[in-house]
Design an enzyme around this catalytic site. Structure first.
Site, short mmCIF file in Angstrom:
data_model
loop_
_atom_site.label_atom_id
_atom_site.label_comp_id
_atom_site.label_asym_id
_atom_site.label_seq_id
_atom_site.Cartn_x
_atom_site.Cartn_y
_atom_site.Cartn_z
N LYS A 1 49.88 48.65 29.34
CA LYS A 1 50.23 47.37 29.96
C LYS A 1 51.45 47.58 30.85
O LYS A 1 52.51 47.99 30.38
CB LYS A 1 50.53 46.33 28.88
CG LYS A 1 50.97 45.01 29.47
CD LYS A 1 51.04 43.91 28.43
CE LYS A 1 51.55 42.63 29.04
NZ LYS A 1 51.57 41.53 28.07
N LYS B 1 45.97 46.90 31.76
CA LYS B 1 46.33 45.63 32.36
C LYS B 1 47.51 45.80 33.30
O LYS B 1 48.46 46.47 32.91
CB LYS B 1 46.69 44.68 31.21
CG LYS B 1 47.11 43.32 31.61
CD LYS B 1 47.43 42.56 30.37
CE LYS B 1 48.14 41.30 30.74
NZ LYS B 1 48.69 40.63 29.61
C1 PBG Z 1 52.14 38.09 26.74
C2 PBG Z 1 51.05 38.26 27.70
C3 PBG Z 1 51.15 38.23 29.11
C4 PBG Z 1 49.84 38.28 29.60
C5 PBG Z 1 48.99 38.37 28.50
N1 PBG Z 1 49.75 38.38 27.33
C6 PBG Z 1 52.31 38.06 29.99
C7 PBG Z 1 53.39 39.02 29.95
O1 PBG Z 1 53.32 40.11 29.36
O2 PBG Z 1 54.42 38.68 30.53
C8 PBG Z 1 49.46 38.20 31.04
C9 PBG Z 1 48.10 37.68 31.34
C10 PBG Z 1 47.88 37.24 32.73
O3 PBG Z 1 48.76 37.38 33.61
O4 PBG Z 1 46.79 36.72 33.00
N2 PBG Z 1 52.58 39.15 26.04
#
Ligand code: PBG
Length: 334
Positions: free
Chosen positions: A203, A258
């Site tokens: 991520k 992601k």
């Molecule tokens: C939270 C989380 C996030 C997303 C999914 N889970 C945001 C982040 O890490 O700041 C992002 C999903 C999206 O942007 O569609 N941990």
């Protein structure tokens, strides 16, 4: 490529295989279908659904509308829903204790979904950002540093509370080190042997999460903070392999990359390296970007969304989180 002494033109004419629709379809390597789709939803404890400013056509769903949405997913044959709670300010705290309450919004929602739509897989987000006053995914110390091991203790409780409520798949998106192993052990200890872990293994610290943070109201809390000391650096690729290797060894069943569109090199790399299911998340900013282009008349909405998701699949993802899942399922039937 093995065949490197290809016959030259005109013996080889690449366009022969593209001449008709029939031959194009016979030689297709990738096709998108409804089995590839996972629908992320925002849920609220309010009585009515709310629009999300930065994500046109997506809403924070109230319980009634969520149930109608779940019914639609089942009708379309979409197998999974992923839940993201919008937590009222009054329940937020520095350590995010609300995250593991057995009668919290997410826990109640999981139970209701599983009782009404048992066949629909429920995926839950394990991370503290919707619950913390500072908007970070974990517990911070006096220097605003997100502490790894203390955070894991809360994440374990959060994941267990989701499993107890009936979640099929828990999905840690927090990027703490060692959390997959800790959560796996906690689930095993409590006899949730078959609760799957979908690890957000690679991520990245991405600006494309911006609209999501607006949707869950964590952007105000996060203010000028960022997540660069736990989410991955967009300049790097090697560490994605180490992250995935660790998560698999700790007990992740599925790994996620992601964002999806901007990181297709990572999807391909991980799919080629590991014999395990790989998912990808077409994130809020990617959704917003395509939507804005369509609304401005710059791109055809259907074609651009379909091509983007197909490309994510071609890179190696077998499950794709996309805010366009319902429309895609409809288009696939046309
Ligand atoms: C939270 C989380 C996030 C997303 C999914 N889970 C945001 C982040 O890490 O700041 C992002 C999903 C999206 O942007 O569609 N941990």
């Amino acid at each position: 490529m093995k065949n490197n002494n290809l016959n030259q033109y005109p013996n080889t004419r690449m366009r022969r295989l593209r001449k008709t629709r029939a031959i194009r379809e016979l030689v297709e390597e990738t096709s998108l279908n409804v089995n590839d789709l996972i629908y992320p939803v925002f849920i609220t404890d309010k009585n009515n659904s709310e629009n999300i400013e930065l994500m046109p056509d997506i809403k924070r769903l109230c319980m009634n509308d969520l149930m109608q949405t779940a019914e639609k997913l089942v009708l379309h044959g979409i197998h999974a829903i992923a839940l993201f709670p919008v937590i009222d300010k009054k329940y937020k705290s520095s350590n995010g204790e609300e995250a593991y309450k057995s009668d919290g919004l997410i826990q109640k929602t999981i139970a209701k979904l599983k009782s009404e739509f048992p066949e629909l897989l429920v995926i839950t987000d394990v991370a503290l950002d919707p619950y913390t006053t500072h908007g970070q995914d974990g517990i911070i110390d006096d220097n605003n540093y997100v502490t790894n091991d203390k955070t894991i203790q809360i994440l374990k409780k959060q994941a267990l509370s989701h499993a107890e409520a009936g979640a099929d798949i828990v999905a840690p998106s927090d990027m703490m080190d060692g959390r997959i192993g800790a959560i796996r052990a906690e689930l095993e200890k409590n006899n949730f042997h078959n609760t799957l872990i979908l690890s957000y293994a690679a991520k990245y610290a991405s600006c494309f999460y911006g609209p999501f943070r607006d949707a869950v109201n964590s952007s105000d809390s996060l203010a000028t903070g960022n997540k660069n000391n736990y989410q991955m650096d967009p300049r790097n690729s090697d560490e994605s392999l180490r992250e995935v290797a660790l998560d698999i060894s700790e007990g992740a069943d599925i790994v996620m990359i992601k964002p999806a569109m901007m990181y297709q090199d990572i999807i391909l790399k991980i799919k080629s390296e590991f014999a395990c299911p790989v998912f990808a998340f077409q994130v809020s900013g990617e959704y917003a970007m395509l939507k804005a282009a369509a609304n401005a008349g710059y791109l055809c909405h259907k074609e651009s969304v379909m091509e983007s998701v197909l490309s994510i699949k071609r890179s190696g993802a077998s499950g794709i989180f996309t805010y366009n899942a319902i429309e895609i399922a409809q288009w696939l039937k046309e």
